[in-house]
Design an enzyme around this catalytic site. Structure first.
Site, PDB file in Angstrom:
ATOM      1  N   GLU A  86       0.819  -1.203   0.000  1.00 20.41           N
ATOM      2  CA  GLU A  86       0.000   0.000   0.000  1.00 20.41           C
ATOM      3  C   GLU A  86       0.855   1.256   0.000  1.00 20.41           C
ATOM      4  OE1 GLU A  86      -2.075   0.495   3.936  1.00 20.41           O
ATOM      5  OE2 GLU A  86      -1.873  -1.668   3.896  1.00 20.41           O
ATOM      6  N   CYS A 134       3.765   8.458   0.079  1.00 19.51           N
ATOM      7  CA  CYS A 134       4.357   7.611   1.111  1.00 19.51           C
ATOM      8  C   CYS A 134       4.380   6.182   0.580  1.00 19.51           C
ATOM      9  CB  CYS A 134       3.507   7.707   2.377  1.00 19.51           C
ATOM     10  SG  CYS A 134       3.999   6.547   3.655  1.00 19.51           S
ATOM     11  N   CYS A 157       6.694  -6.797   7.585  1.00 19.65           N
ATOM     12  CA  CYS A 157       7.824  -6.225   8.320  1.00 19.65           C
ATOM     13  C   CYS A 157       8.174  -7.173   9.456  1.00 19.65           C
ATOM     14  CB  CYS A 157       7.420  -4.862   8.880  1.00 19.65           C
ATOM     15  SG  CYS A 157       8.723  -4.010   9.788  1.00 19.65           S
ATOM     16  N   CYS A 188       7.074  -3.824  16.051  1.00 18.49           N
ATOM     17  CA  CYS A 188       6.576  -2.724  16.905  1.00 18.49           C
ATOM     18  C   CYS A 188       5.131  -3.027  17.317  1.00 18.49           C
ATOM     19  CB  CYS A 188       6.652  -1.385  16.171  1.00 18.49           C
ATOM     20  SG  CYS A 188       8.334  -0.955  15.695  1.00 18.49           S
ATOM     21  N   CYS A 218       1.863  -1.415  15.568  1.00 20.46           N
ATOM     22  CA  CYS A 218       1.878  -1.299  14.106  1.00 20.46           C
ATOM     23  C   CYS A 218       1.235  -2.509  13.433  1.00 20.46           C
ATOM     24  CB  CYS A 218       3.312  -1.131  13.624  1.00 20.46           C
ATOM     25  SG  CYS A 218       3.461  -1.000  11.841  1.00 20.46           S
ATOM     26  N   CYS A 273      -0.158   2.494   8.864  1.00 20.52           N
ATOM     27  CA  CYS A 273       0.648   1.484   8.184  1.00 20.52           C
ATOM     28  C   CYS A 273       0.016   0.112   8.156  1.00 20.52           C
ATOM     29  CB  CYS A 273       1.961   1.297   8.922  1.00 20.52           C
ATOM     30  SG  CYS A 273       2.995   2.698   8.876  1.00 20.52           S
TER      31      CYS A 273
HETATM   32  N1  SAH Z   1       9.773   0.960   9.718  1.00 22.64           N
HETATM   33  C1  SAH Z   1       9.919   2.367   9.590  1.00 22.64           C
HETATM   34  C2  SAH Z   1       8.926   3.035   8.652  1.00 22.64           C
HETATM   35  C3  SAH Z   1       7.495   2.575   8.664  1.00 22.64           C
HETATM   36  S1  SAH Z   1       6.410   3.068   9.944  1.00 22.64           S
HETATM   37  C4  SAH Z   1       9.890   3.019  10.949  1.00 22.64           C
HETATM   38  O1  SAH Z   1       9.726   2.326  11.935  1.00 22.64           O
HETATM   39  O2  SAH Z   1      10.093   4.225  11.033  1.00 22.64           O
HETATM   40  C5  SAH Z   1       6.145   4.787   9.797  1.00 22.64           C
HETATM   41  C6  SAH Z   1       5.837   5.436  11.136  1.00 22.64           C
HETATM   42  O3  SAH Z   1       4.493   5.148  11.575  1.00 22.64           O
HETATM   43  C7  SAH Z   1       6.748   4.961  12.240  1.00 22.64           C
HETATM   44  O4  SAH Z   1       7.116   6.044  13.047  1.00 22.64           O
HETATM   45  C8  SAH Z   1       5.854   4.009  12.994  1.00 22.64           C
HETATM   46  O5  SAH Z   1       6.328   3.794  14.284  1.00 22.64           O
HETATM   47  C9  SAH Z   1       4.539   4.713  12.916  1.00 22.64           C
HETATM   48  N2  SAH Z   1       3.352   3.891  13.163  1.00 22.64           N
HETATM   49  C10 SAH Z   1       3.123   2.611  12.831  1.00 22.64           C
HETATM   50  N3  SAH Z   1       1.918   2.215  13.228  1.00 22.64           N
HETATM   51  C11 SAH Z   1       1.352   3.285  13.830  1.00 22.64           C
HETATM   52  C12 SAH Z   1       0.094   3.506  14.446  1.00 22.64           C
HETATM   53  N4  SAH Z   1      -0.817   2.538  14.547  1.00 22.64           N
HETATM   54  N5  SAH Z   1      -0.139   4.736  14.953  1.00 22.64           N
HETATM   55  C13 SAH Z   1       0.782   5.715  14.852  1.00 22.64           C
HETATM   56  N6  SAH Z   1       1.967   5.574  14.284  1.00 22.64           N
HETATM   57  C14 SAH Z   1       2.260   4.362  13.779  1.00 22.64           C
END
Ligand code: SAH
Length: 346
Positions: free
Chosen positions: A91, A104, A111, A115, A118, A332
Site C-alpha cells: 500500500e 508515502c 515487516c 513494533c 503497528c 501502516c
Molecule cells: N519501519 C519504519 C517506517 C514505517 S512506519 C519506521 O519504523 O520508522 C512509519 C511510522 O508510523 C513509524 O514512526 C511508525 O512507528 C509509525 N506507526 C506505525 N503504526 C502506527 C500507528 N498505529 N499509529 C501511529 N503511528 C504508527
C-alpha cells in the site's frame, strides 16, 4: 533474471552493450521507464519490437496493478492498494499539501520489526521490495492522478534499513536527472533505528531527511513498544543520530506516536527533553492510530497539547502531525490487512 527498471542508466548501457545493442537504446528505454512511467513495452513506440522482445526474455519488468483506491473525504488523501505479479500486496498513500504532492511508499511486504502498535508487522516479513517496485508505487500514482509528485517519504509498510541496498538504489533512481529528478532534500526515510545501517547511510552523505521512530525516551519504555530497542540502546541510537548530522548536515526528525497513559505524561516529556538536549532536530508528534489487534488508545487532545508545550518551552522544535486519511485506514498496513482478511473470509 535481473530487473530492467532497477538498473541505473550506466548499468543499462552495459546491459545493452552485452546484448549487442547501441548505447543510445539504454537512454531511450530509461526515459520510457523513468520519465514517462511506461507501464509496459507496448508503449515504447520508438523502440524496435526486436529489442523489446529481447528485453522481455532477458529481464523482468515489474508491474503494479491497483486493486483498490480509497479517497478521504476530509482531506483528499488517497490510499492505494497494489498487487504485485507474485500476488503480494503493498500500500501507498498520496497526500496533497499546498506545497505539492507527497507520496508515502512501502519498502517491504510486511515487516519483521515487531513494533507493538503497528499493523504492518503482525504477520511478519513476507519479502523485500526491489528498487523498481518502490518506484512503481510513485509512477502508478502519477499515472493515476496525472499530477506531479514533489516529495517522497519511505514511511509505509516495512523497515527501509532492513532492505538497505535496494533502498539506496531506489533513491539513486528516484533522484536521477534522467528520471523523476526529485531532489534528495525532498526524500525522507523513516527507520525504527537500525544503528549500523544509519551509520552506513550517514557515510553515503546523501541530502535526504532521516526520520527516527522514537516513541519513548527511556530504554525501559521503548523496549515495551519496540523490540529493536533490545538490540540498540537509546545511547547508541542517539550517537548514530549525532553522527548522521555531522556527516550530512541534515537535521534529524524524531517521530513520537502518543499513546494514552503509555508515553504521554509530563514525565515522558521531561525524559524526551533531556534525551534531545542540544541536538539539532525536529519532533513530530502523532496521536497513535489505534489498530483493532491491540488495545492502544490515542492520547487526549489536551495531553497532546500539554506534551507539545512542554517540549517547546525547552526549546525543541515540534509539530503535531496532521492526521491525514484517518477515515481510510491511514495507518501502516491497515488497508492491506483489511483487504486480505476479507479475501480469506470470502
Ligand atoms: N519501519 C519504519 C517506517 C514505517 S512506519 C519506521 O519504523 O520508522 C512509519 C511510522 O508510523 C513509524 O514512526 C511508525 O512507528 C509509525 N506507526 C506505525 N503504526 C502506527 C500507528 N498505529 N499509529 C501511529 N503511528 C504508527
Amino acid at each position: 533474471m535481473k530487473d530492467l527498471k532497477s538498473f541505473t542508466l550506466d548499468e543499462l548501457k552495459e546491459e545493452m552493450e552485452s546484448l549487442g545493442e547501441k548505447p543510445f537504446r539504454a537512454k531511450q528505454l530509461y526515459e520510457w521507464m523513468h520519465k514517462k512511467q511506461a507501464v509496459y513495452y507496448d508503449e515504447m513506440t520508438n523502440i524496435p519490437k526486436k529489442l523489446t522482445e529481447k528485453c522481455a526474455s532477458h529481464y523482468t519488468y515489474t508491474v503494479l496493478t491497483p486493486v483498490r483506491v480509497q479517497e478521504s473525504k476530509a482531506d483528499g488523501t488517497r490510499k492505494y492498494l497494489f498487487e504485485l505479479p507474485d500476488g503480494n500486496m503493498v500500500e501507498s498513500v498520496l497526500m496533497r499539501y499546498k506545497h505539492g504532492n507527497s507520496v508515502c511508499i512501502s519498502s517491504q511486504v510486511g515487516c519483521r520489526m515487531g513494533c507493538k502498535f503497528c499493523a504492518s508487522t503482525l504477520d511478519g516479513l513476507e519479502r523485500n521490495l526491489i528498487p523498481s517496485e518502490m518506484l512503481d508505487q510513485i509512477y502508478a500514482i502519477i499515472r493515476h492522478t496525472g499530477e506531479r509528485v514533489s516529495n517522497v517519504v519511505v514511511m509505509g509498510s516495512g523497515e527501509p534499513m532492513d532492505n538497505y541496498d535496494n533502498l539506496l538504489k531506489f533513491i539513486t533512481l528516484l533522484t536521477d536527472e534522467n528520471g523523476l529528478n526529485i531532489s534528495q532534500r525532498n526524500v525522507t526515510v523513516s527507520t525504527c533505528g537500525i544503528v549500523p545501517k544509519m551509520r552506513e547511510l550517514a557515510d553515503a552523505q546523501l541530502q535526504i531527511t532521516l526520520a527516527i521512530s522514537l516513541h519513548a525516551a527511556t530504554n525501559e519504555k521503548r523496549r515495551q513498544l519496540m523490540p529493536i530497542a533490545d538490540r540498540y540502546s537509546l545511547y547508541e541510537l542517539m550517537e548514530s543520530c549525532i553522527y548522521y548530522f555531522e556527516r550530512t548536515g541534515r537535521r534529524i526528525t524524531f517521530e513520537y506516536s502518543l499513546v494514552r497513559d503509555v508515553n504521554d505524561t509530563d514525565e515522558d516529556a521531561m525524559h524526551l527533553t533531556e534525551l534531545l538536549d542540544g541536538l539539532n532536530c525536529h519532533v513530530n508528534l502523532i496521536p497513535v492510530n489505534p489498530i483493532k489487534e491491540r488495545d492502544y488508545v490515542q492520547s487526549e487532545r489536551r495531553a497532546v497539547e500539554a506534551f507539545k508545550n512542554k517540549l517547546e518551552k525547552n526549546g525543541i522544535n515540534v509539530t503535531i502531525r496532521r492526521e491525514m486519511g484517518r477515515d481510510i485506514d491511514g495507518a501502516c498496513g491497515q488497508l492491506r490487512r483489511r483487504y486480505m482478511e476479507r479475501s480469506t473470509v470470502s
